[in-house]
Design an enzyme around this catalytic site. Structure first.
Site, short mmCIF file in Angstrom:
data_model
loop_
_atom_site.label_atom_id
_atom_site.label_comp_id
_atom_site.label_asym_id
_atom_site.label_seq_id
_atom_site.Cartn_x
_atom_site.Cartn_y
_atom_site.Cartn_z
N ASP A 294 -8.46 -6.69 -0.42
CA ASP A 294 -7.89 -7.19 1.17
C ASP A 294 -8.55 -6.68 1.96
O ASP A 294 -9.06 -6.29 2.34
CB ASP A 294 -6.72 -6.10 0.66
CG ASP A 294 -6.37 -4.69 1.32
OD1 ASP A 294 -6.66 -4.21 0.93
OD2 ASP A 294 -5.93 -4.71 2.59
N CYS B 75 -15.19 -27.41 6.24
CA CYS B 75 -13.99 -27.32 6.08
C CYS B 75 -13.13 -28.47 5.58
O CYS B 75 -12.65 -29.33 7.25
CB CYS B 75 -13.38 -25.97 6.43
SG CYS B 75 -11.86 -25.06 6.20
N CYS C 256 -9.54 -27.91 5.41
CA CYS C 256 -7.59 -27.14 5.93
C CYS C 256 -7.61 -28.18 7.01
O CYS C 256 -7.76 -28.73 7.77
CB CYS C 256 -8.44 -25.48 6.24
SG CYS C 256 -8.85 -25.21 7.89
N CYS D 252 -8.96 -28.31 10.49
CA CYS D 252 -9.93 -28.88 10.33
C CYS D 252 -10.17 -30.34 10.15
O CYS D 252 -11.25 -30.78 10.47
CB CYS D 252 -11.36 -28.32 9.15
SG CYS D 252 -12.04 -26.61 9.83
N ASP E 19 0.98 -0.91 -0.37
CA ASP E 19 0.08 -0.37 -0.23
C ASP E 19 0.81 0.82 0.16
O ASP E 19 1.77 1.06 0.67
CB ASP E 19 -0.93 0.06 1.54
CG ASP E 19 0.00 -0.31 2.89
OD1 ASP E 19 1.12 0.06 2.55
OD2 ASP E 19 -0.76 -0.34 3.83
N HIS F 60 -7.06 -21.71 9.86
CA HIS F 60 -8.44 -22.10 9.16
C HIS F 60 -9.20 -20.34 8.40
O HIS F 60 -10.03 -20.87 7.68
CB HIS F 60 -9.80 -22.42 10.15
CG HIS F 60 -11.07 -22.48 9.72
ND1 HIS F 60 -11.53 -22.94 9.00
CD2 HIS F 60 -12.17 -21.68 10.67
CE1 HIS F 60 -12.89 -23.22 9.25
NE2 HIS F 60 -12.73 -22.02 9.33
#
Ligand SMILES: [Zn+2]
Length: 362
Positions: free
Chosen positions: A261, A299, A301, A304, A60, A330
């Site tokens: 973002d 999920c 991931c 999880c 930024d 997660h």
């Protein structure tokens, strides 16, 4: 884009970010300029190499943090003078200085230096701020075009090149980054449209919509985005800065936004707030003390698949550092999966099924 404020997406090692499928992350110019300093990062081969991140990086302009974090800031035509929130030292950010810092960091996408108009702002104040941002956009572009080849790897030391080779990194990245313009205009649709038209006239390879998510209603955010998207070219990346909740990013993508973002998935995770297909859950809640299910049953991931809500709750209430790590993994997985689903739905030509909210995501 996950936000990596100070050269790190808080609590997450870079290889896990790669596993999660993050294609690009954001770094904050203000923070990296103050610590460790852009000249040090340049000397070490740029932010990619410094933090060992081979994928894309966006920085930024530093403006937003100056407005939100620093003390005693003074805005003049030249730029913004401010005191560091770390040690009180005085600094000046100008459009030229912001470009110099971002080029030194070696970002792939550099953002024009803008003034984030405060909210609420009277119309005349919003106009004056928008005009300043346009003048700063022109100055950003002029400096950027003259200096964009001064990326760290064009002046790299032999030692740094050898180290890069040893670590399996490329010794060079693209010859020059891309500079995106930023649309401002407060909460006034006509000012937003004018800002968009005049920013497009300056001709950037991508455009951002800034100054949103500053306390306005969600309806107002959407109204501003819709007004600006009418003007910004469809064939260039269109980036809304600093948004949002999972259901919001789906809506914005459906409206034609390409990039977003937000610190929300990472920041919320450190406060024990998890985004799931069943809605948001606060893992510290006593109801999860004996819950043997995963954070999110839908999920896949690594968190999880492996851990229970009961364990995540225990880590959080015990203030174990692993709590922040697992919660963040997660939440990032949830956000990145959401955007993967959006891209998939776009490919199939039907986003409507996703627009009823995050709960419908599978
Ligand atoms: Zn998960």
């Amino acid at each position: 884009m996950p936000v990596g404020t100070a050269g790190t997406v808080k609590a997450i090692p870079q290889d896990i970010l790669e596993n999660l499928g993050a294609q690009i992350i954001l770094g904050n110019t203000y923070h990296l300029y103050l610590r460790p300093g852009h000249e040090l990062v340049r000397k070490l081969g740029g932010l990619h190499r410094f933090m060992s991140w081979e994928r894309a990086l966006l920085t930024d302009s530093g403006g937003f943090q100056v407005f939100s974090l620093s003390e005693l800031r003074k805005v003049k035509e030249e730029g913004v003078s401010f005191r560091s929130h770390l040690d009180g030292t005085s600094h000046l950010f100008t459009p030229e200085r912001s470009m110099e810092i971002q080029i030194a960091l070696g970002a792939d996408i550099v953002m024009a230096f803008d003034e984030c108009t405060e909210h609420p702002a009277e119309r005349e104040r919003a106009r004056a701020s928008m005009e300043m941002t346009l003048r700063w956009a022109k100055r950003s572009k002029d400096y950027f075009e003259a200096h964009k080849h001064e990326v760290p790897w064009n002046s790299i030391s032999t030692l740094s090149a050898e180290n890069a080779e040893r670590m399996g990194h490329p010794t060079a990245y693209p010859a020059a980054p891309a500079l995106f313009g930023i649309v401002q205009g407060g909460m006034y649709p006509d000012l937003r449209r004018e800002s968009a038209e005049r920013t497009v006239e300056l001709d950037f390879p991508g455009y951002a919509i800034g100054g949103l998510s500053v306390g306005e209603s969600r309806a107002k955010t959407m109204e501003m985005i819709a007004a600006v998207l009418e003007i910004l070219p469809k064939d260039k990346p269109r980036y809304v800065m600093g948004v949002g909740y999972p259901e919001e990013i789906v809506q914005y993508a459906a409206m034609g936004v390409d990039m977003m973002d937000c610190v929300l998935p990472t920041r919320a995770a450190r406060h024990g707030l998890l985004f799931t297909s069943e809605g948001r859950i606060n893992i510290k809640n006593a109801r999860y003390a004996q819950d043997q299910g995963p954070a999110d049953p839908k999920c896949g991931c690594r968190v999880c698949v492996r851990y229970t809500r009961a364990y995540l709750r225990h880590l959080f209430v015990s203030a174990e550092p692993l709590a922040g790590v697992l919660n963040t993994v997660h939440n990032l997985a949830y956000y990145l999966d959401t955007m993967r689903s959006v891209r998939h739905a776009i490919t199939l030509g039907d986003l409507s099924g996703m627009l009823s909210g995050s709960v419908s995501l599978t």
